[in-house]
Scaffold this motif. Structure first.
Motif, short mmCIF file in Angstrom:
data_model
loop_
_atom_site.label_atom_id
_atom_site.label_comp_id
_atom_site.label_asym_id
_atom_site.label_seq_id
_atom_site.Cartn_x
_atom_site.Cartn_y
_atom_site.Cartn_z
N PHE A 225 -1.32 -5.97 4.00
CA PHE A 225 -2.55 -5.42 4.77
C PHE A 225 -2.28 -4.60 5.90
CE2 PHE A 225 -3.61 -9.75 3.41
CZ PHE A 225 -5.07 -9.49 3.20
N ARG A 226 -1.24 -3.82 5.87
CA ARG A 226 -1.06 -2.48 6.81
C ARG A 226 -2.25 -1.39 6.36
NH1 ARG A 226 4.54 -0.49 5.67
NH2 ARG A 226 3.87 -0.86 3.49
N GLN A 227 -2.90 -1.66 4.97
CA GLN A 227 -3.92 -0.73 4.74
C GLN A 227 -4.99 -1.30 4.32
OE1 GLN A 227 -1.92 0.96 1.21
NE2 GLN A 227 -1.85 -0.59 0.36
N GLU A 228 -6.01 -0.71 4.31
CA GLU A 228 -7.59 -1.31 4.00
C GLU A 228 -8.14 -0.53 2.75
OE1 GLU A 228 -9.90 -3.96 3.93
OE2 GLU A 228 -8.51 -4.17 5.03
N PRO A 229 -8.37 -0.99 1.75
CA PRO A 229 -8.07 -2.61 1.38
C PRO A 229 -6.74 -2.61 0.96
CG PRO A 229 -8.95 -1.25 -0.63
CD PRO A 229 -9.14 -0.47 0.67
N PRO A 230 -6.27 -4.09 1.23
CA PRO A 230 -4.75 -4.34 0.81
C PRO A 230 -4.41 -4.32 -0.63
CG PRO A 230 -6.05 -6.34 1.45
CD PRO A 230 -6.81 -5.05 1.69
N SER A 231 -3.28 -3.51 -0.78
CA SER A 231 -2.71 -3.69 -2.23
C SER A 231 -1.74 -4.63 -2.26
CB SER A 231 -2.19 -2.18 -2.75
OG SER A 231 -1.01 -2.28 -1.63
N LEU A 232 -1.49 -5.01 -3.62
CA LEU A 232 -0.44 -6.06 -4.03
C LEU A 232 0.96 -5.29 -4.28
CD1 LEU A 232 -2.85 -8.14 -6.00
CD2 LEU A 232 -1.65 -8.98 -4.00
N VAL A 233 1.84 -5.70 -3.66
CA VAL A 233 3.12 -5.23 -4.04
C VAL A 233 4.08 -6.29 -4.33
CG1 VAL A 233 2.90 -3.32 -2.48
CG2 VAL A 233 3.96 -5.40 -1.51
N LEU A 234 5.23 -6.23 -5.12
CA LEU A 234 6.34 -7.23 -5.21
C LEU A 234 7.56 -7.11 -4.45
CD1 LEU A 234 6.54 -9.15 -7.61
CD2 LEU A 234 7.52 -7.51 -8.94
N LEU A 235 8.07 -7.90 -3.87
CA LEU A 235 9.09 -7.63 -2.76
C LEU A 235 10.19 -8.80 -3.18
CD1 LEU A 235 7.27 -7.72 0.60
CD2 LEU A 235 8.57 -5.86 -0.37
N ASP A 236 11.45 -8.55 -3.49
CA ASP A 236 12.44 -9.47 -3.70
C ASP A 236 12.65 -10.28 -2.39
OD1 ASP A 236 15.64 -10.23 -3.27
OD2 ASP A 236 15.08 -9.88 -5.53
N VAL A 237 12.98 -11.62 -2.76
CA VAL A 237 13.14 -12.46 -1.38
C VAL A 237 14.38 -11.97 -0.59
CG1 VAL A 237 12.33 -14.62 -2.54
CG2 VAL A 237 14.71 -13.97 -2.62
N SER A 238 15.35 -11.13 -0.87
CA SER A 238 16.17 -10.65 -0.12
C SER A 238 15.92 -9.28 0.51
CB SER A 238 17.60 -10.58 -0.62
OG SER A 238 17.40 -9.53 -1.63
N ALA A 239 14.79 -8.53 0.26
CA ALA A 239 14.32 -7.48 0.90
C ALA A 239 14.31 -7.41 2.34
CB ALA A 239 12.98 -6.81 0.22
N GLN A 240 14.66 -6.33 3.08
CA GLN A 240 14.85 -6.26 4.70
C GLN A 240 13.71 -5.52 5.00
OE1 GLN A 240 16.82 -8.13 6.27
NE2 GLN A 240 17.26 -9.04 4.24
N ASP A 241 12.65 -4.77 4.41
CA ASP A 241 11.80 -4.05 4.86
C ASP A 241 10.79 -3.58 3.79
OD1 ASP A 241 12.68 -1.59 4.22
OD2 ASP A 241 13.87 -1.42 5.93
N TRP A 242 9.47 -3.07 4.32
CA TRP A 242 8.78 -2.50 3.15
C TRP A 242 9.12 -1.23 2.30
CZ3 TRP A 242 4.40 -4.98 2.21
CH2 TRP A 242 3.91 -5.96 3.16
N SER A 243 10.46 -0.73 2.63
CA SER A 243 10.82 0.37 1.74
C SER A 243 11.25 -0.30 0.14
CB SER A 243 12.07 1.08 2.48
OG SER A 243 13.32 0.01 2.34
N SER A 244 11.22 -1.29 0.11
CA SER A 244 11.64 -2.13 -1.13
C SER A 244 10.59 -2.72 -1.89
CB SER A 244 12.58 -3.43 -0.94
OG SER A 244 13.77 -3.13 -0.19
N ALA A 245 9.16 -2.40 -1.43
CA ALA A 245 8.00 -2.77 -2.18
C ALA A 245 7.62 -1.88 -3.23
CB ALA A 245 6.85 -2.63 -0.93
N ILE A 246 7.42 -2.48 -4.30
CA ILE A 246 7.03 -1.96 -5.57
C ILE A 246 5.40 -2.49 -5.86
CG2 ILE A 246 7.44 -1.76 -7.90
CD1 ILE A 246 10.17 -2.83 -7.41
N HIS A 247 4.67 -1.30 -6.00
CA HIS A 247 3.18 -1.52 -5.95
C HIS A 247 3.01 -1.92 -7.42
CE1 HIS A 247 -0.93 -0.37 -5.93
NE2 HIS A 247 -0.80 0.02 -6.92
N GLN A 248 2.21 -3.11 -7.22
CA GLN A 248 1.53 -3.71 -8.44
C GLN A 248 0.16 -3.41 -8.95
OE1 GLN A 248 3.85 -5.66 -10.55
NE2 GLN A 248 5.23 -4.70 -9.28
#
Length: 133
Positions: free
Chosen positions: A84-107
Motif C-alpha cells: 500500500f505504499r503505492q496506489e493502486p497497491p500491487s501484490l508482492v511475495l515476501l519471505d517470512v525472514s525478509a527484513q525490508d521491502w528490497s526483498s519483495a518480488i512483484h506478483q
C-alpha cells in the motif's frame, strides 16, 4: 451490512487502508482459498478475513514492511502481500525472514490479475518482467 462486510471494514480500519474492490469482492463471496492450482500446481493460499490481523501481527510485518498487508501465500515461507505504499497497491511475495521491502518480488498489479495469471505462471521467483512479444 453483513458480518463479512463488517469484518472487512474492521480490517481496513485496523490497517488504515481500503482494500481494492476485486479483493473485497473475493472476501465477501469466496472468503478464502487454499489449493494447488493446475497446470502449474503451485499452492495458492488466501487467508480468510478473520485471520488477517492475527497473521500480520504474528510476523511483525507492519514494522518490517510499513503499509503492507499480508493476505496469503504459498502455504510455507512466502507471504502474498499488498504493498500500500503505492496506489493502486500491487501484490508482492515476501519471505517470512525478509527484513525490508528490497526483498519483495512483484506478483501482479491486482488481485484479479493474480487469479487470472496464476494457473499459467504460478509464483514468480524473481523481479524480471518479460517484455511482451
Amino acid at each position: 451490512m453483513s458480518s463479512n462486510d463488517d469484518q472487512i471494514a474492521q480490517a481496513e480500519c485496523h490497517f488504515g487502508v481500503r482494500f481494492p474492490e476485486d479483493y473485497r469482492h473475493f472476501l465477501a463471496t469466496e472468503g478464502s482459498m487454499g489449493r494447488f492450482v493446475p497446470p502449474t500446481d503451485d499452492f495458492l493460499m488466501i487467508n480468510p478475513i478473520t485471520e488477517l490481523i492475527k497473521v500480520n501481527e504474528a510476523g511483525d510485518f507492519q514494522e518490517r514492511f510499513p503499509r503492507s498487508v499480508v493476505i496469503g501465500g504459498d502455504g510455507s515461507r512466502e507471504m502474498l502481500t499488498y504493498d500500500f505504499r503505492q496506489e493502486p497497491p500491487s501484490l508482492v511475495l515476501l519471505d517470512v525472514s525478509a527484513q525490508d521491502w528490497s526483498s519483495a518480488i512483484h506478483q501482479a498489479t491486482s488481485f484479479a490479475a493474480l487469479l487470472e495469471q496464476f494457473p499459467e505462471t504460478g509464483w514468480k521467483w524473481d523481479d524480471f518482467e518479460p517484455s511482451p512479444s
